[in-house]
Design a protein around this motif. Structure first.
Motif, PDB file in Angstrom:
ATOM      1  N   VAL A  42      12.565  89.678  19.569  1.00  0.00           N
ATOM      2  CA  VAL A  42      11.798  90.008  20.768  1.00  0.00           C
ATOM      3  C   VAL A  42      12.307  89.223  21.845  1.00  0.00           C
ATOM      4  CG1 VAL A  42       9.541  90.290  21.808  1.00  0.00           C
ATOM      5  CG2 VAL A  42       9.744  90.861  19.686  1.00  0.00           C
ATOM      6  N   MET A  43      12.316  88.112  21.785  1.00  0.00           N
ATOM      7  CA  MET A  43      12.986  87.184  22.922  1.00  0.00           C
ATOM      8  C   MET A  43      14.318  87.612  23.267  1.00  0.00           C
ATOM      9  SD  MET A  43      10.901  85.009  23.877  1.00  0.00           S
ATOM     10  CE  MET A  43      11.723  83.880  24.943  1.00  0.00           C
ATOM     11  N   MET A  44      15.216  87.845  22.233  1.00  0.00           N
ATOM     12  CA  MET A  44      16.694  88.304  22.506  1.00  0.00           C
ATOM     13  C   MET A  44      16.427  89.740  23.041  1.00  0.00           C
ATOM     14  SD  MET A  44      18.825  86.016  21.396  1.00  0.00           S
ATOM     15  CE  MET A  44      20.320  87.047  21.400  1.00  0.00           C
ATOM     16  N   ARG A  45      15.698  90.421  22.795  1.00  0.00           N
ATOM     17  CA  ARG A  45      15.633  91.884  23.248  1.00  0.00           C
ATOM     18  C   ARG A  45      15.392  92.035  24.617  1.00  0.00           C
ATOM     19  NH1 ARG A  45      13.442  96.107  19.121  1.00  0.00           N
ATOM     20  NH2 ARG A  45      15.586  95.674  18.487  1.00  0.00           N
ATOM     21  N   TYR A  46      14.160  91.324  25.056  1.00  0.00           N
ATOM     22  CA  TYR A  46      13.416  91.287  26.181  1.00  0.00           C
ATOM     23  C   TYR A  46      13.643  90.459  27.124  1.00  0.00           C
ATOM     24  CZ  TYR A  46      10.507  95.147  24.115  1.00  0.00           C
ATOM     25  OH  TYR A  46      10.477  96.152  23.636  1.00  0.00           O
ATOM     26  N   VAL A  47      14.508  89.296  26.855  1.00  0.00           N
ATOM     27  CA  VAL A  47      14.706  88.093  27.749  1.00  0.00           C
ATOM     28  C   VAL A  47      16.102  88.239  28.062  1.00  0.00           C
ATOM     29  CG1 VAL A  47      14.740  85.580  28.150  1.00  0.00           C
ATOM     30  CG2 VAL A  47      12.618  86.602  27.042  1.00  0.00           C
ATOM     31  N   PHE A  48      16.977  88.118  26.994  1.00  0.00           N
ATOM     32  CA  PHE A  48      18.544  88.084  27.029  1.00  0.00           C
ATOM     33  C   PHE A  48      19.058  89.761  26.922  1.00  0.00           C
ATOM     34  CE2 PHE A  48      17.011  84.422  25.193  1.00  0.00           C
ATOM     35  CZ  PHE A  48      17.388  83.310  26.120  1.00  0.00           C
ATOM     36  N   SER A  49      18.282  90.707  26.932  1.00  0.00           N
ATOM     37  CA  SER A  49      18.956  92.062  26.890  1.00  0.00           C
ATOM     38  C   SER A  49      20.016  92.243  25.986  1.00  0.00           C
ATOM     39  CB  SER A  49      19.328  92.373  28.253  1.00  0.00           C
ATOM     40  OG  SER A  49      18.424  92.488  29.360  1.00  0.00           O
ATOM     41  N   SER A  50      19.640  91.636  24.697  1.00  0.00           N
ATOM     42  CA  SER A  50      20.552  91.731  23.653  1.00  0.00           C
ATOM     43  C   SER A  50      19.903  91.625  22.152  1.00  0.00           C
ATOM     44  CB  SER A  50      21.346  90.393  23.770  1.00  0.00           C
ATOM     45  OG  SER A  50      22.411  90.590  22.663  1.00  0.00           O
ATOM     46  N   SER A  51      20.267  91.842  21.322  1.00  0.00           N
ATOM     47  CA  SER A  51      19.627  91.930  19.946  1.00  0.00           C
ATOM     48  C   SER A  51      20.522  91.593  18.837  1.00  0.00           C
ATOM     49  CB  SER A  51      18.850  93.449  19.792  1.00  0.00           C
ATOM     50  OG  SER A  51      19.979  94.375  19.367  1.00  0.00           O
ATOM     51  N   LEU A  52      19.718  91.181  17.722  1.00  0.00           N
ATOM     52  CA  LEU A  52      20.366  90.636  16.626  1.00  0.00           C
ATOM     53  C   LEU A  52      20.436  91.817  15.813  1.00  0.00           C
ATOM     54  CD1 LEU A  52      18.174  87.387  16.278  1.00  0.00           C
ATOM     55  CD2 LEU A  52      20.844  87.553  17.130  1.00  0.00           C
ATOM     56  N   SER A  53      21.820  91.997  15.191  1.00  0.00           N
ATOM     57  CA  SER A  53      21.783  92.897  14.229  1.00  0.00           C
ATOM     58  C   SER A  53      21.238  92.788  12.926  1.00  0.00           C
ATOM     59  CB  SER A  53      23.360  93.214  13.826  1.00  0.00           C
ATOM     60  OG  SER A  53      24.082  91.950  13.275  1.00  0.00           O
TER      61      SER A  53
END
Length: 170
Positions: free
Chosen positions: A31-42
């Motif tokens: 969630v942090m990666m997606r909404y804070v850093f605009s990236s996601s983990l695969s």
């Protein structure tokens, strides 16, 4: 002996706590990666799903240990303690047969799985081992419950026998 007793009392609890913590941390990071850093983990959703699968099957064993699995109490309310114990034994024997069958076929399936997961590239046999491990633990817990129920049934029979002797002498 203390180690075995501790293991018997807390094994599932600690595994469930670790898996829950792990799953929450992985999802939080995603969630942090997606909404804070605009990236996601695969890989995060995949590993969280696998952790959840393991929690489910270890949770079955934990529920059996704590005698908290789903059951219908309506019929047992019609019986005395001896009848309730006998119904409990029958239910646990049927559940034991089911758990043994699932354990057997789960181990058979684990032995056949050769592919890897999509994102993590881990052997899928690790994921398919969850039902095998969970149901094997469930078998152990059901046997423990049956031993306990059998000894309580023997105690109830002993109380009935002494009660009938007292009743016959009056």
């Amino acid at each position: 002996m203390k180690l075995i007793r501790w293991f018997d009392e807390h094994f599932e609890e600690y595994i469930l706590i670790m898996l829950s913590f792990f799953t929450v941390v992985v999802i939080f990071i995603q969630v942090m990666m997606r909404y804070v850093f605009s990236s996601s983990l695969s890989w995060s959703e995949e590993i969280a799903r696998y952790g959840f699968i393991w929690m489910i099957f270890i949770g079955v064993s934990y529920a059996v240990k704590k005698n908290k699995h789903l059951k219908v109490d309506a019929i047992t309310m019609l019986f005395n303690d001896k009848g309730k114990t006998i119904i409990g034994i029958i239910a646990n024997v049927l559940f034991l047969v089911f758990a043994v069958v699932i354990t057997y076929y789960s181990f058979e399936i684990v032995g056949r799985i050769t592919r890897e997961s999509a994102a993590l590239q881990i052997p899928m046999s690790w994921v398919y081992a969850a039902p095998a491990a969970g149901m094997a633990l469930t078998v152990i817990r059901l046997i423990q419950n049956l031993v306990q129920q059998y000894s309580s049934l023997k105690k109830l029979k002993g109380v009935e026998n002494t009660g009938s002797m007292r009743g016959g002498t009056s």
